[in-house]
Design a protein around this motif. Structure first.
Motif, short mmCIF file in Angstrom:
data_model
loop_
_atom_site.label_atom_id
_atom_site.label_comp_id
_atom_site.label_asym_id
_atom_site.label_seq_id
_atom_site.Cartn_x
_atom_site.Cartn_y
_atom_site.Cartn_z
N PHE A 69 45.92 9.47 43.78
CA PHE A 69 44.83 8.53 44.01
C PHE A 69 43.76 9.16 44.90
O PHE A 69 42.90 8.47 45.44
N THR B 110 38.27 8.35 40.89
CA THR B 110 39.68 8.38 41.21
C THR B 110 40.47 7.64 40.14
O THR B 110 39.91 6.89 39.32
N TYR B 111 41.78 7.83 40.15
CA TYR B 111 42.67 7.24 39.17
C TYR B 111 42.79 5.73 39.37
O TYR B 111 42.80 5.24 40.49
N GLN C 158 40.72 3.42 38.91
CA GLN C 158 39.55 2.79 39.50
C GLN C 158 38.96 1.78 38.52
O GLN C 158 38.73 2.10 37.36
#
Length: 995
Positions: free
Chosen positions: A397, A456-457, A459
């Motif tokens: 993250f 980011t992951y 999101q």
């Protein structure tokens, strides 16, 4: 005949044979700058002259006679004339500093007559460097001053004088050219304009500023012109800056450790991206700071002027940030005499500045270790086209710093006008009335642009948006003072009385909208009218006023016994009508024991013992904290037509009985000059107690309070400390050197938290009554289980203390002896407050060369390495330390525990594993300069100086983070390094030219 001739010769005065010559020359200081007004006399005669505005002189002198050169503030020199036709003389600063004039607030006194704790900072200490933050950033070598900075553009440092005196802000009061200012000498202030800085550290010295001086006072005086022809000063400085770096794993090293963590956690190895990214190479860069300064100064007998302009740019040491500043200053002063006993003076000190900064939207210091080396910088499959974690491959993250800075823009711009206009009427050189009108106005502009895309992951998708904010700050200060100075016989006294009125307002207006229109090339329109949805607006206005009446009386008898008394009454709009008035007195005395007849210690030139006690105030709250607010956001639906009705409600309870914090301080000190004024010593001991400390009191939400905790006067804090400063100065021929070591201590203690509370917990620290603020309370680690036998041996009453532990895991201490590891096992393991601070300023000069060295350090404290705790967790993916030495069955003597993915056994954040010795000694400056000789420069150029300076290149420390001198202004977590922006290493080159 011969006898008669010889007798006649004997009767002729021998002086008629002494041939008189005209000697010419020039007198300059150690930097080669001419000194006008130097007194030159032929010893034991009535013959004499003074140097002109260019430092030149001529005098009639005979062979063998002695010339005496003298000038205030300089060492006098005696030179025997040996027949030369010209003689140039270099004069150096006097080793005796007792005649220096010190600004103490509405008055000036000789350093010898000080009764309070005042330190003088000389801007020459920073002549070889570029100051990019606040003026307070450079004061960290002064005893008792705590200063922390950050290396990013636009950052403003944190300054404390004699420790933390409140739970709120401990920032000192800044007074510039006699006017108290809000915000201090901040990042848009031109350091090159400073003539002198005085730091008022104790209650007696600062009491004249009353309610605003509890955190100390920093008095700044800017440069003024001198009588003579125009003087032109030019300086050019360029700094190359770079950040320290983590030692992180590369792609192959990371995959090896990551696969091991997954295996230990019971997971199959993850699918890895194909990239090999060094995120520090991506995010960090070499920064450039350029500083150009020009000034013009001069004047006549009745008026002087000083005009300067400065341009400074900072490209930053990371992506996504840069700053630019331009300033223009005008200081003038003129007087006219009306007869012999009346003088009228008028003048002003005005600066206009424009500061623009592109702010960081992320923290690259954290991002570079949160992102994985296998993830690419760019990935077309992701919204926005940037790479980040993926649930099907390497999951993290962490924030892609290139993406965050590419998809967001935050820009702040500030146009400020600040200064003062003053008039003085002086009668009989004894009585002086002064009106000083201070003003400050600033226009602030803020822009935040959010583009479409992710960084980011996981999101959520956000539309493009634009927020614009405009604000206006105004501050007006009206000071009226009446000063009287006189002496008769052995008695001398000075008095000042006055009033001060300050009127401050701050107003802000903002608007935001979503879904901006774009051009065909993807460029976003940056106007609110170009956004299509969700318009929102808001604004507010703060106002505060302060009215003060004050007075000070200084008395001296026979230059031996000194007494000073000060009182100030303040009325502040920050408090309710019943509590807004505060009275703050102080008393101080000093005994110059060296002036007594019985004092016959030959090697002590001057010695003074002093003591004082005073009360200062503080209002560490907002302008409306005592006023109940009605919020207008509630809405309800009524009636058969279900119509919407706007409502109003009070969401935060307030305390109408708020009153001043009061700091009561006692200080004793001793000042001495010894060994023919070559060594100066100053020692201080102080004890302060802050009563009725304003603090937010937690109350139940069931009371209806849902807008934050109201302030109350509840706590009591205590600070004690010792300060020792020594300065050795000496001149031997062409050699001149000085060494100024300083050591000091600061200890704080909570005497009372209020309402029966015995301690306060904040994250990994606790603040107990009878102890310092924010001490480390963590679960103590006891090494690693090397085998299953060690796991089974860690028991309490026959039961395993850590039943889930395996070989390679951390062993924790069961502090409360209850047979399990919980938060209740936290114990005191260290303090974030140093036992000792140290600073050294040293300079050596030989002919035109000079070498400067500045050291700073702190010792005896523990800090929590936040970035390392994140790298070593393994329960969540991040990059790892390259030197991580994991326990395995084949490496049972490893330094580090076994890594386990998605398992908190070794990753709990409240353990002492990442607490480190924070002691350090840093070489802050190491500079070499050269002043070209006058014979090389010619008649038009007074001085040319070249220099090179290395800053922060060498640090001695055991701390494994990027910078042991990190900034964390949170009083409860002062020793927590949460990824603070480090101080950059830098090399500065520069030139200074004077016409």
């Amino acid at each position: 005949m011969k006898r008669i001739f010889f007798l006649i010769l004997m009767l002729i005065p021998t002086g008629l044979f002494a041939q008189t010559e005209t000697l010419r020359g020039k007198v300059t200081d150690g930097s080669g700058v001419p000194i006008p007004g130097v007194n030159i006399i032929v010893k034991d005669t009535q013959k004499g002259t003074i140097t002109d505005t260019e430092g030149n002189y001529s005098i009639e002198v005979s062979l063998g006679e002695t010339l005496l050169f003298s000038f205030i503030g300089m060492e006098a020199q005696e030179i025997t004339y040996s027949g030369e036709s010209s003689l140039d003389v270099t004069m150096y600063e006097s080793l005796k500093s007792l005649d220096e004039v010190v600004v103490i607030g509405y008055q000036t006194v000789k350093k010898a007559d000080l009764t309070g704790a005042v330190s003088v900072f000389k801007p020459e200490q920073m002549k070889n460097t570029v100051v990019t933050g606040t003026v307070g950033d450079v004061l960290g070598t002064i005893p008792g001053v705590f200063s922390r900075t950050e290396g990013k553009p636009g950052a403003e440092g944190w300054v404390e004088i004699r420790g933390t005196t409140s739970f709120g802000s401990s920032q000192p009061l800044y007074v510039i050219d006699g006017v108290a200012v809000e915000g201090g000498a901040n990042r848009d202030f031109n350091f090159n304009d400073i003539e002198s800085v005085q730091v008022l550290k104790d209650a007696s010295a600062a009491a004249i500023y009353g309610s605003r001086a509890a955190n100390g006072v920093i008095i700044i005086t800017t440069k003024k012109g001198q009588e003579g022809p125009m003087k032109i000063d030019l300086s050019v400085k360029k700094s190359y800056q770079w950040l320290p770096r983590y030692d992180l794993t590369n792609r192959d090293q990371w995959i090896e450790l990551n696969d091991l963590a997954f295996e230990n956690g019971g997971y199959a190895p993850a699918n890895h991206f194909d990239a090999n990214t060094d995120w520090q190479d991506v995010a960090f860069k070499t920064g450039h700071v350029d500083d150009y300064n020009v000034s013009f100064s001069g004047g006549t007998e009745s008026g002087t002027y000083y005009v300067s302009s400065n341009y400074q740019s900072n490209s930053g040491t990371t992506i996504g940030t840069e700053s630019e500043r331009i300033t223009l200053r005008v200081n003038t002063s003129a007087f006219r005499d009306f007869g012999e006993n009346v003088r009228f003076r008028i003048g002003e000190n005005v600066i206009i500045s424009n500061y623009k900064v592109e702010e960081l939207d992320t923290n690259p210091i954290t991002d570079v270790w949160r992102m994985l080396p296998t993830i690419p910088v760019y990935n077309e499959d992701n919204p926005g086209g940037y790479g980040y974690g993926d649930g099907s491959r390497d999951v993290t993250f962490g924030t892609n710093p290139v993406a965050k800075e590419g998809l967001t823009e935050t820009e702040n711009q500030n146009l400020r006008l600040r200064g003062n206009i003053f008039t003085e009427l002086e009668l009989f050189e004894k009585l002086k009335y002064k009106f000083n009108f201070g003003f400050e106005t600033s226009s602030d502009q803020h822009k935040y642009l959010r583009k479409e895309g992710n960084w980011t992951y996981n999101q959520p998708w956000d539309p493009s948006s634009l927020n614009k904010n405009q604000a206006r700050f105004n501050s007006l200060v009206y000071d009226n003072t009446l000063e009287y100075n006189d002496f008769f016989g052995n008695h001398s006294f000075g008095a000042v009385v006055g009033t001060s009125f300050m009127d401050i307002s701050y107003e802000q207006l903002w608007g935001t909208k979503n879904e901006l229109l774009r051009l065909s090339d993807g460029t976003y329109f940056e106007q609110l009218n170009a956004a299509q949805k969700d318009p929102k607006t808001g604004g507010y206005k703060d106002m505060q006023k302060l009215f003060s009446v004050f007075g000070r009386l200084n008395y001296s008898y026979d230059n031996k016994y000194l007494v000073s008394g000060t009182i100030r009454r303040d009325a502040s709009s920050k408090f309710g009508p019943d509590y807004r008035n505060g009275v703050f007195p102080s008393i101080a005395g000093a005994w110059r024991i060296s002036e007594e007849n019985f004092f016959e210690i030959a090697w002590i030139d001057d010695m003074k013992i002093r003591a004082n006690y005073g009360v200062l105030g503080s209002s560490n709250i907002g302008p409306w904290d005592w006023v109940a607010f009605i919020n207008s956001f509630p809405q309800a639906i009524f009636g058969t037509d279900q119509h919407l009705v706007n409502g109003q409600t009070q969401v935060k309870l307030v305390n109408e009985d708020l009153k001043w914090e009061e700091l009561h301080e006692f200080n004793v000190g001793i000042d001495a000059t010894i060994l023919n004024n070559r060594l100066e010593l100053s020692a201080e001991y102080y004890q302060s107690e802050t009563r009725d400390v304003l603090t937010a009191m937690q109350i139940l939400m069931s009371t209806g309070n849902n807008g934050g905790n109201p302030n109350v006067n509840a706590a009591t804090l205590k600070n004690t400390g010792f300060e020792l400063s020594a300065t050795w100065r000496e001149t031997k021929g062409n050699w001149r050197y000085s060494v100024n070591p300083n050591i000091w201590t600061v200890k704080n203690e909570i005497l009372e938290l209020g309402y029966g509370r015995e301690y306060f917990t904040q994250w990994n620290t606790q603040s107990h009554v009878g102890e310092p603020i924010g001490e480390w309370y963590l679960i103590k680690t006891d090494g690693i289980f090397r085998s299953m036998e060690e796991v089974l041996a860690h028991t309490h009453e026959g039961h395993l203390i850590q039943p889930d532990a395996q070989p390679g895991d951390i062993r924790f201490e069961d502090y409360n002896n209850d047979g399990m590891i919980t938060d209740a096992d936290r114990q005191h393991v260290g303090s974030p407050w140093p036992d000792l601070y140290l600073s050294v300023n040293a300079e050596v000069a030989w002919k035109g060369f000079d070498f400067q060295l500045q050291l700073g350090g702190a010792f005896g404290h523990e800090v929590f390495n936040g970035p390392r705790s994140g790298m070593d967790r393994f329960d969540d993916n991040s990059n790892y330390r390259a030197d991580y030495d994991p326990w395995t069955p084949d490496n049972v003597d490893a330094k580090d525990p076994r890594p386990i993915y998605q398992d908190g056994r070794n990753a709990r954040g409240n353990q002492s594993r990442w607490l480190e010795d924070g002691s350090y000694l840093r070489v802050k400056q190491m500079a070499l300069g050269y002043n070209f000789p006058k014979t090389f420069l010619g008649s038009s150029v007074e001085n040319l100086r070249l220099f090179v300076n290395a800053q922060n290149l060498i640090t001695f420390t055991k701390y494994t983070g990027l910078d042991p001198e990190f900034r964390n202004s949170n009083i409860w977590e002062r020793g927590y390094d949460n990824g603070a922006f480090p101080n950059p290493k830098s090399v500065t080159i520069g030139a200074q030219l004077t016409f």
